[in-house]
Structure formats: structure tokens, C-alpha cells
Design a protein around this motif. Sequence first.
Motif, PDB file in Angstrom:
ATOM      1  N   VAL A  21       0.841  -1.203   0.000  1.00 46.28           N
ATOM      2  CA  VAL A  21       0.000   0.000   0.000  1.00 46.28           C
ATOM      3  C   VAL A  21       0.874   1.250   0.000  1.00 46.28           C
ATOM      4  CG1 VAL A  21      -1.734   1.318   1.283  1.00 46.28           C
ATOM      5  CG2 VAL A  21      -1.881  -1.191   1.179  1.00 46.28           C
ATOM      6  N   GLU A  22       1.891   1.237   0.863  1.00 42.47           N
ATOM      7  CA  GLU A  22       2.775   2.395   1.000  1.00 42.47           C
ATOM      8  C   GLU A  22       4.081   1.947   1.628  1.00 42.47           C
ATOM      9  OE1 GLU A  22       0.973   6.273   1.937  1.00 42.47           O
ATOM     10  OE2 GLU A  22       2.168   6.197   3.777  1.00 42.47           O
ATOM     11  N   VAL A  23       5.181   2.496   1.137  1.00 44.23           N
ATOM     12  CA  VAL A  23       6.498   2.242   1.714  1.00 44.23           C
ATOM     13  C   VAL A  23       6.998   3.534   2.351  1.00 44.23           C
ATOM     14  CG1 VAL A  23       8.864   1.457   1.299  1.00 44.23           C
ATOM     15  CG2 VAL A  23       6.980   0.514  -0.072  1.00 44.23           C
ATOM     16  N   ASN A  24       7.239   3.503   3.654  1.00 42.95           N
ATOM     17  CA  ASN A  24       7.734   4.674   4.377  1.00 42.95           C
ATOM     18  C   ASN A  24       9.227   4.501   4.626  1.00 42.95           C
ATOM     19  OD1 ASN A  24       5.167   6.147   4.886  1.00 42.95           O
ATOM     20  ND2 ASN A  24       4.648   4.254   5.939  1.00 42.95           N
ATOM     21  N   VAL A  25      10.021   5.263   3.874  1.00 46.97           N
ATOM     22  CA  VAL A  25      11.481   5.151   3.972  1.00 46.97           C
ATOM     23  C   VAL A  25      11.963   6.128   5.041  1.00 46.97           C
ATOM     24  CG1 VAL A  25      13.629   5.053   2.634  1.00 46.97           C
ATOM     25  CG2 VAL A  25      11.444   4.625   1.511  1.00 46.97           C
ATOM     26  N   ARG A  26      11.656   5.790   6.277  1.00 48.41           N
ATOM     27  CA  ARG A  26      11.952   6.629   7.447  1.00 48.41           C
ATOM     28  C   ARG A  26      11.491   5.876   8.677  1.00 48.41           C
ATOM     29  NH1 ARG A  26       6.834   7.804   8.636  1.00 48.41           N
ATOM     30  NH2 ARG A  26       5.356   8.484   7.050  1.00 48.41           N
ATOM     31  N   MET A  27      11.609   6.531   9.827  1.00 49.92           N
ATOM     32  CA  MET A  27      11.022   5.993  11.047  1.00 49.92           C
ATOM     33  C   MET A  27       9.509   6.037  10.905  1.00 49.92           C
ATOM     34  SD  MET A  27      11.917   4.651  13.860  1.00 49.92           S
ATOM     35  CE  MET A  27      11.196   4.217  15.425  1.00 49.92           C
ATOM     36  N   THR A  28       8.800   5.124  11.573  1.00 46.75           N
ATOM     37  CA  THR A  28       7.339   5.092  11.479  1.00 46.75           C
ATOM     38  C   THR A  28       6.722   4.931  12.858  1.00 46.75           C
ATOM     39  OG1 THR A  28       7.071   2.676  11.301  1.00 46.75           O
ATOM     40  CG2 THR A  28       7.601   3.882   9.271  1.00 46.75           C
TER      41      THR A  28
END
Length: 396
Positions: A315-322
Amino acid sequence: MKLYVFNPDTDMAMANNEENYMAPASARRMAQDLAILPIWYAQPGSAVLAPSAYNADFLQRMKNVFSLSVQLVTEPELPDYADSQIMPWGWNPAFRKRMLKGGIAVRKLLTTDDLSEYRGLSSRVHTIFLCLIFDVHKVDYVCGKHRLVEGNGKEVFSDVVAKGFGGSYVFKSIWSGSGKGLRWCRRGLTKATADWCKRELNEHGAIIVEPIYDKVGDFAMEFYSDGQGKILFTGYSRFITNEQGAYHGNILISDVEVEQWLRQYVPLQAVVNIRECLQKGLETIYGESYTGPLGVDMMVCRQEGEHPYAIHPHVEVNVRMTMGIVAHQLYKNFVTPDSEGFFSIDYYSSNEALRTQHEQDTKDYPLIVENGRVSSGYLALTPITPQSRYRAYMRI
């Protein structure tokens, strides 16, 4: 020493891509109110950048109750930590300028070329690549597709974007996250949404369009990229969104319990196959180009066909802290085993409303801590000050 910084405006700053970017007042308020949040996921022996007012006393109180080995660093003290390893929520040009101006050595920061590459890696376009990888490997119990719409923004035709989507779809900005940058089209393309699409196309050259799925629930797989070609799976997180897809909070449960929840819909082996395929795809895209945490948002969806349920694995890739990683660390390190709860970030229109709710929750859910872990009750994870509008908390 690792120095953690909570800069929650990083997605907006990355979309803007200017070193002089200034976040909206609400984002600046959030960064101020929740500055000390990294104490809950920072590695022992590290530091967190935050104002000393209220945060110093709060940190000391938390140290008296929990096993926290973290120190506070204020902005004026940054030159004393010039050689620290900076651990932001996410990188962007404005954050780099802030650290450089504050006194951090230039060699400890990403270069402008690094930031340009990082911006590319943060684009939602990569969900399309992951989708293709799953198609090639023919992984079972999988759904989900994305379509790239490119152009100069002169025209957006509903019959083009809706083709194959059943007339119900969602547009997504190339650079945004946490449920932001979305425009929902449940009954066709409105003029307001068409105008929004044109602005996005003019500014960024592309947008993503996807079908609206019959969602059962949200979850994520959390990973760490070592920058040497390996993507390591670090755990699951279950989270809740509102009708517009914006993040509301995380359910605090163990990885085993997340897998038990998933097994209601698909076989566990299917989950393992999806995770392994995803890791290979992530290694191809990010393995040698990015070092740090990343989270992949997923959905369990109802569908017609051979299997009544499937997983949308990209759905979504968060290239960071989450927030999912924060929730996972909270449960792992500060909650008693076999307990469950909820972690959330709340916003209030006034400080009085926030303080009233905080006091009510403190009364209604008395905190019980056993051997440095919460067994039940409400815990504010950041100080509630006379200026606060945001709070981070967990309730077990």
C-alpha cells in the motif's frame, strides 16, 4: 553517540524539497510538543534533541520508573555533539540545513546528492515496482495494483484513470505519507479532485491512482536496511486509520498475536511467502542505497474469486522511522507480556481540552507498572505542558 530528532514534517519537507522550507504551524506545534518521543525507541546510551523546559523533568520521572538510558540535548548544545550520528524521523534538505546551522559537522550529514537519491527512494512510484515483483513471482493470496498517471496537468480524464478500477479509486501524491496526500473518488471524478490532480501533475509530473479496496484491516511489516544489501524484518504493527486513510493509532500486541489475527483470513504460510517476496523486492530497491528503518503498510481485503480474502502487500512504503516501529518498540520493551493496548497521537483544538482529557484518562485508567513494564493503565509518553496541543500516549 546517536542523536535522535523527531521531525514529523519530513514528508511535507521532502515533497517541497527546499532547504528553506517552513512547515505549517500545526506541524511545528507537533514537533515541539512531542520532541522527546524518541526516548521510547532510542538505543541505550544515545541522546534526544529537545528543549529542556518540561522535557528534562519528564525524562527524569520516566527514568525513575522505566529502564531508560537516554540523555537530553538542547539546540544550543548541538556544537558539543558535532560528531554525533544524527537519527532523524526522516531526512530532507530543510532538516539538513537546520543541523548544519546548529553545529553538526557536515561530514555527519547526508550530502545534497544523497538527499536527491533519498527523495527518489521515498517516492510512491516504488509501490509500482513492488507490485510487478509480486506479479512475476506469482505469490498467492495477494491483491493490489497501482497505476502511474503522468503528464503536464492539462487534462485528467475519469474514464482513463477509472479503467479497470470499477469507478471507485483514490489518487495519491508522489511524495506524502501517513494517509496524507490522498484524494478519494468513490462516485467518480469531481472538479475539485481533477483540479488537485492537475496541480500535482504540474508540480511533480506524476500521481498514483489505485482502486478502493474492500478493506478488513490495516497492518504493516517493519524492516531495517543495513545499507549493505540486506533488509532485515524487525516485526509487525497493527494500526487503525479513519475513513480518509489518515493514521489514528496502533494496537499494541505481540507479533504472534498479529499473525494469529492474519490467520483468520489467509494461511500463515501465505504471510511468510509475502514477507520473503517483499524482502527480496526491498533489497533490490533499497538494500544498498538506504540505511535505516522502513515500514511497508498493508491491508487485509475482501475479494471475489478463489480466496475470499487477500493481502495488499505494498500500500505504502515509508522510507523513514514510522509510528508502527515506535509502537512495536513500546510493546517489546515497556509492556508486560500477554497484555495489549493502544498507542496514539492526539490533537486538541485547545490546551485546556487536552489537559482535561489527560487528567480524566489519568483518573479513569490508573497506571500500574511491574518491573519497569506497564501492566495496565494510561501513560502520557511526552509531557503535557501549558502550551501542548498534541499528546502521545499508550493505554494498556
